[in-house]
Design a protein around this motif. Sequence first.
Motif, PDB file in Angstrom:
ATOM      1  N   THR A 164      -7.937  -5.681  -3.363  1.00 43.56           N
ATOM      2  CA  THR A 164      -6.985  -4.615  -3.087  1.00 43.56           C
ATOM      3  C   THR A 164      -5.773  -5.368  -3.520  1.00 43.56           C
ATOM      4  O   THR A 164      -5.410  -6.200  -3.084  1.00 43.56           O
ATOM      5  N   ILE A 165      -4.954  -4.704  -4.418  1.00 46.15           N
ATOM      6  CA  ILE A 165      -3.747  -5.078  -4.922  1.00 46.15           C
ATOM      7  C   ILE A 165      -2.432  -4.441  -4.053  1.00 46.15           C
ATOM      8  O   ILE A 165      -1.578  -5.208  -3.545  1.00 46.15           O
ATOM      9  N   SER A 166      -2.613  -3.233  -3.832  1.00 43.61           N
ATOM     10  CA  SER A 166      -1.687  -2.749  -2.872  1.00 43.61           C
ATOM     11  C   SER A 166      -2.185  -1.275  -2.408  1.00 43.61           C
ATOM     12  O   SER A 166      -3.323  -0.782  -2.748  1.00 43.61           O
ATOM     13  N   SER A 167      -1.619  -0.924  -1.196  1.00 45.67           N
ATOM     14  CA  SER A 167      -2.319   0.337  -0.530  1.00 45.67           C
ATOM     15  C   SER A 167      -0.970   1.103   0.146  1.00 45.67           C
ATOM     16  O   SER A 167      -0.258   0.430   0.765  1.00 45.67           O
ATOM     17  N   VAL A 168      -0.860   2.374  -0.413  1.00 48.21           N
ATOM     18  CA  VAL A 168       0.304   3.223   0.060  1.00 48.21           C
ATOM     19  C   VAL A 168      -0.330   4.369   0.714  1.00 48.21           C
ATOM     20  O   VAL A 168      -1.317   4.969   0.253  1.00 48.21           O
TER      21      VAL A 168
ATOM     22  N   ASP B 239      -4.591   3.389  -3.417  1.00 48.53           N
ATOM     23  CA  ASP B 239      -4.914   1.994  -3.343  1.00 48.53           C
ATOM     24  C   ASP B 239      -4.986   1.442  -4.802  1.00 48.53           C
ATOM     25  O   ASP B 239      -5.630   2.255  -5.609  1.00 48.53           O
ATOM     26  N   ARG B 240      -4.406   0.228  -5.015  1.00 50.24           N
ATOM     27  CA  ARG B 240      -4.549  -0.366  -6.481  1.00 50.24           C
ATOM     28  C   ARG B 240      -5.550  -1.486  -6.190  1.00 50.24           C
ATOM     29  O   ARG B 240      -5.340  -2.124  -5.490  1.00 50.24           O
TER      30      ARG B 240
END
Length: 133
Positions: free
Chosen positions: A44-48, A63-64
């Motif tokens: 997981t690179i990012s999660s918004v 999620d990226r």
Amino acid sequence: MTGTDIVAARLITHADLKAIADRGALKEDRLPDGVSLPVILLRTISSVDRQPLKLGELRRSTDRVAVLVRAGSVKERKALIGLIRSVAPGEDEALADCFAVSTRLAGLGPSLLGPGDTYEQTQDLRVTYDAPA
């Protein structure tokens, strides 16, 4: 469920990628020592999370996810990246406990030399889904 879980579930719908998972070479975050090639690593690179004014029963998240391929040859790396690019994108009405799941390509990383004379490349995916709040 997270974006990496969703990506894993989509990848194992293809027999060749399921075979990689079945021998323990589809992992999240870290690869074990001594795993045989090829391997696929999900991160997981990012999660918004969407921030609605009124909270509901579901939470919308994006999620990226980075899908790293490590292979023993350039040909094998290219084949796996191509397979991931064809299998991963898509939409599911429901997947496990998530709803309105959408997975899209979000950038292909450079081809790199990995540890132990291996070949690596990363395909990023953007995963959007509704999950219970």
